[in-house]
Design a protein around this motif. Sequence first.
Motif, PDB file in Angstrom:
ATOM      1  N   LEU A  54       0.823  -1.202   0.000  1.00 36.13           N
ATOM      2  CA  LEU A  54       0.000   0.000   0.000  1.00 36.13           C
ATOM      3  C   LEU A  54       0.862   1.260   0.000  1.00 36.13           C
ATOM      4  O   LEU A  54       0.588   2.224  -0.732  1.00 36.13           O
ATOM      5  CB  LEU A  54      -0.924  -0.008   1.217  1.00 36.13           C
ATOM      6  CG  LEU A  54      -1.878   1.172   1.384  1.00 36.13           C
ATOM      7  CD1 LEU A  54      -2.802   1.297   0.180  1.00 36.13           C
ATOM      8  CD2 LEU A  54      -2.679   1.028   2.670  1.00 36.13           C
ATOM      9  N   GLY A  55       1.921   1.268   0.821  1.00 31.53           N
ATOM     10  CA  GLY A  55       2.810   2.416   0.844  1.00 31.53           C
ATOM     11  C   GLY A  55       3.488   2.646  -0.492  1.00 31.53           C
ATOM     12  O   GLY A  55       3.632   3.785  -0.956  1.00 31.53           O
ATOM     13  N   ALA A  56       3.918   1.551  -1.144  1.00 27.97           N
ATOM     14  CA  ALA A  56       4.538   1.679  -2.465  1.00 27.97           C
ATOM     15  C   ALA A  56       3.535   2.198  -3.491  1.00 27.97           C
ATOM     16  O   ALA A  56       3.892   2.989  -4.381  1.00 27.97           O
ATOM     17  CB  ALA A  56       5.096   0.325  -2.898  1.00 27.97           C
ATOM     18  N   ALA A 204       2.978  13.767   7.713  1.00 27.59           N
ATOM     19  CA  ALA A 204       2.047  13.983   6.601  1.00 27.59           C
ATOM     20  C   ALA A 204       2.405  15.209   5.770  1.00 27.59           C
ATOM     21  O   ALA A 204       1.912  15.372   4.648  1.00 27.59           O
ATOM     22  CB  ALA A 204       0.621  14.114   7.134  1.00 27.59           C
ATOM     23  N   ARG A 205       3.261  16.069   6.267  1.00 24.52           N
ATOM     24  CA  ARG A 205       3.663  17.271   5.539  1.00 24.52           C
ATOM     25  C   ARG A 205       4.845  17.012   4.600  1.00 24.52           C
ATOM     26  O   ARG A 205       5.225  17.892   3.824  1.00 24.52           O
ATOM     27  CB  ARG A 205       4.034  18.370   6.539  1.00 24.52           C
ATOM     28  CG  ARG A 205       2.877  18.790   7.442  1.00 24.52           C
ATOM     29  CD  ARG A 205       3.307  19.860   8.418  1.00 24.52           C
ATOM     30  NE  ARG A 205       3.767  21.065   7.738  1.00 24.52           N
ATOM     31  CZ  ARG A 205       2.986  22.037   7.299  1.00 24.52           C
ATOM     32  NH1 ARG A 205       1.671  21.947   7.470  1.00 24.52           N
ATOM     33  NH2 ARG A 205       3.490  23.104   6.711  1.00 24.52           N
ATOM     34  N   ALA A 230      -3.428   7.944   5.112  1.00 27.51           N
ATOM     35  CA  ALA A 230      -2.787   7.499   6.347  1.00 27.51           C
ATOM     36  C   ALA A 230      -3.122   8.368   7.552  1.00 27.51           C
ATOM     37  O   ALA A 230      -3.339   7.851   8.653  1.00 27.51           O
ATOM     38  CB  ALA A 230      -1.274   7.445   6.152  1.00 27.51           C
ATOM     39  N   LEU A 231      -3.146   9.688   7.384  1.00 30.58           N
ATOM     40  CA  LEU A 231      -3.374  10.554   8.544  1.00 30.58           C
ATOM     41  C   LEU A 231      -4.762  10.344   9.153  1.00 30.58           C
ATOM     42  O   LEU A 231      -4.876  10.184  10.380  1.00 30.58           O
ATOM     43  CB  LEU A 231      -3.158  12.028   8.159  1.00 30.58           C
ATOM     44  CG  LEU A 231      -3.276  13.014   9.320  1.00 30.58           C
ATOM     45  CD1 LEU A 231      -2.306  12.668  10.440  1.00 30.58           C
ATOM     46  CD2 LEU A 231      -3.039  14.453   8.824  1.00 30.58           C
ATOM     47  N   PRO A 232      -5.849  10.326   8.365  1.00 32.71           N
ATOM     48  CA  PRO A 232      -7.149  10.011   8.989  1.00 32.71           C
ATOM     49  C   PRO A 232      -7.184   8.624   9.614  1.00 32.71           C
ATOM     50  O   PRO A 232      -7.787   8.435  10.675  1.00 32.71           O
ATOM     51  CB  PRO A 232      -8.135  10.104   7.809  1.00 32.71           C
ATOM     52  CG  PRO A 232      -7.460  10.983   6.814  1.00 32.71           C
ATOM     53  CD  PRO A 232      -5.996  10.680   6.936  1.00 32.71           C
ATOM     54  N   LEU A 233      -6.529   7.646   8.976  1.00 30.48           N
ATOM     55  CA  LEU A 233      -6.542   6.293   9.511  1.00 30.48           C
ATOM     56  C   LEU A 233      -5.829   6.217  10.850  1.00 30.48           C
ATOM     57  O   LEU A 233      -6.190   5.415  11.720  1.00 30.48           O
ATOM     58  CB  LEU A 233      -5.884   5.333   8.512  1.00 30.48           C
ATOM     59  CG  LEU A 233      -5.976   3.837   8.812  1.00 30.48           C
ATOM     60  CD1 LEU A 233      -7.418   3.393   8.991  1.00 30.48           C
ATOM     61  CD2 LEU A 233      -5.296   3.034   7.711  1.00 30.48           C
ATOM     62  N   CYS A 234      -4.819   7.052  11.056  1.00 35.68           N
ATOM     63  CA  CYS A 234      -4.118   7.093  12.342  1.00 35.68           C
ATOM     64  C   CYS A 234      -4.894   7.895  13.378  1.00 35.68           C
ATOM     65  O   CYS A 234      -5.008   7.474  14.534  1.00 35.68           O
ATOM     66  CB  CYS A 234      -2.723   7.692  12.141  1.00 35.68           C
ATOM     67  SG  CYS A 234      -1.782   7.891  13.681  1.00 35.68           S
ATOM     68  N   ALA A 235      -5.435   9.038  12.974  1.00 32.03           N
ATOM     69  CA  ALA A 235      -6.000   9.986  13.937  1.00 32.03           C
ATOM     70  C   ALA A 235      -7.458   9.714  14.289  1.00 32.03           C
ATOM     71  O   ALA A 235      -7.846   9.771  15.465  1.00 32.03           O
ATOM     72  CB  ALA A 235      -5.851  11.403  13.396  1.00 32.03           C
ATOM     73  N   VAL A 236      -8.285   9.424  13.306  1.00 27.44           N
ATOM     74  CA  VAL A 236      -9.732   9.348  13.537  1.00 27.44           C
ATOM     75  C   VAL A 236     -10.107   8.217  14.503  1.00 27.44           C
ATOM     76  O   VAL A 236     -10.863   8.455  15.461  1.00 27.44           O
ATOM     77  CB  VAL A 236     -10.491   9.220  12.204  1.00 27.44           C
ATOM     78  CG1 VAL A 236     -11.971   8.908  12.447  1.00 27.44           C
ATOM     79  CG2 VAL A 236     -10.347  10.503  11.393  1.00 27.44           C
ATOM     80  N   TYR A 260      -2.433   1.981  13.793  1.00 31.64           N
ATOM     81  CA  TYR A 260      -0.986   1.968  13.563  1.00 31.64           C
ATOM     82  C   TYR A 260      -0.642   1.740  12.093  1.00 31.64           C
ATOM     83  O   TYR A 260       0.505   1.953  11.687  1.00 31.64           O
ATOM     84  CB  TYR A 260      -0.323   0.912  14.447  1.00 31.64           C
ATOM     85  CG  TYR A 260      -0.283   1.309  15.901  1.00 31.64           C
ATOM     86  CD1 TYR A 260       0.603   2.282  16.342  1.00 31.64           C
ATOM     87  CD2 TYR A 260      -1.139   0.727  16.829  1.00 31.64           C
ATOM     88  CE1 TYR A 260       0.636   2.664  17.678  1.00 31.64           C
ATOM     89  CE2 TYR A 260      -1.111   1.100  18.172  1.00 31.64           C
ATOM     90  CZ  TYR A 260      -0.223   2.066  18.581  1.00 31.64           C
ATOM     91  OH  TYR A 260      -0.197   2.450  19.901  1.00 31.64           O
ATOM     92  N   ILE A 261      -1.594   1.292  11.302  1.00 32.56           N
ATOM     93  CA  ILE A 261      -1.364   1.202   9.850  1.00 32.56           C
ATOM     94  C   ILE A 261      -1.067   2.589   9.296  1.00 32.56           C
ATOM     95  O   ILE A 261      -0.124   2.785   8.519  1.00 32.56           O
ATOM     96  CB  ILE A 261      -2.594   0.603   9.145  1.00 32.56           C
ATOM     97  CG1 ILE A 261      -2.894  -0.790   9.676  1.00 32.56           C
ATOM     98  CG2 ILE A 261      -2.390   0.574   7.630  1.00 32.56           C
ATOM     99  CD1 ILE A 261      -4.265  -1.305   9.275  1.00 32.56           C
TER     100      ILE A 261
END
Length: 449
Positions: A54-56, A204-205, A230-236, A260-261
């Motif tokens: 996914l990251g790639a 994320a920046r 990624a940021l919403p998946l970590c924070a929300v 943590y994903i």
Amino acid sequence: MAEIGHLVGQVDIVHGLYYAVMHGVFALFGDSLVTLRLPSVLATAAACGLTALLGARLSHRRAGMGAGFALAVTPAVQEYAQEGRSYAFVLAFMVLATWLLVGALERPGAWRWAWYAGAVLIAALLNWFSLLALVAHGVTVVCLRLDRTRRAGWALAACGAVAGALPMILASRAQASQVAWIRPLGWSTVLGVLITVTIAALCARLPHARVPSSVRKGVPHARVSLAAVALPLCAVPQCGLVLISLVQPLYITRYVLFAYIGLALLIGALLATIAVRLGTHARVLLPVAVPLALLALLPVELGLRAVESRVDDVLTAADVVDHVRGSADGVLYIPAARRDTALVSPHAFTGLRDLALVQGPVESGTLAGTEAGPRAVERAMLSARRIVLVTDPGPRSADSARDRAKQRVLDEHFVRRSDSVERGRRVSVYERREPGRPRPAAQGHPSRR
């Protein structure tokens, strides 16, 4: 399977799918600790591999490799990779769902949305707190400002997944007492969430997080950035469960392990950015970073694998019972949930009569069985000469009339002869006091084996 259906009708409906899966696994490979834990190990390995892919896909091959390694060395992920619970499966299915979401946003299609909805539904049936990740996906869809077709596709898939999980969610409300033990939020928990989200927001920046890989490759139809996913998946999920816990304490790290994903993906972007700065030396980044991370986390990793980390060690408690049961004729549990010690290792309790039990767990469809009323329990206790008590290590809180009756009879008619506290369980042996003998002022201090 019928017995599992009977059980989840009374308790643990939220784990019904996991129980059914493990029932099949045990039927194929036998019931051992390896069989219990290996599926979690494999699910975690799959989650790390999917995170790398996914990251790639969202950023760069280096970012993907970094994300996969970051998820693998995360202490919380390693903890639940070795436990026979559903949370590693939830982790794997949420990575899969996120992968399928990205694919559906890049190239919308009914079958892509159907696969996405299916992955989200399976994760929800394993633990419906995973639907907090669905909310995170919704934030991603909103932030990307997609066309109406993509927004409608996600909305229909999300509604389908929620509708599929809704019967279980509604049924679980009748079993809400199972989470009554969760404590209110502490400052350490809130601080941990703030630190995690802050690190994610800073990562994320970075350019490798903000610029979609498809844009750099010149593909015009897909503009999904790593940061937007990624940021919403970590924070929300974490912040959402914190807010819910202000009303009803529910925050446990394993309930939002999948957050943590998002953090791993963003750490992968950080590593990719560092690799660009290193230039020709970038090849040594991961071979150096991974051992350094493992070395830095080594005390934590070793602690997770140490026997002392088992804070609720039923096997050790059962061994203690096996050692002292020869002189006893009955066993008692305060609270009744501590009967799981005997259910895990029944051979250690051979010859001991369960003084309070009237219907076993299988017959009653419960985890701890059904106990008799206070008076019946009192009569059974008074018919025994020596009783083995399995309970919690700290001061006992008798929350029910039955447990208060157990404690009262022990205090008034029995003397504690031995006491052992070992990793989350206390095993004591009580002997019937002789008539007319005064009650002792103190019964000594517990020993530790």
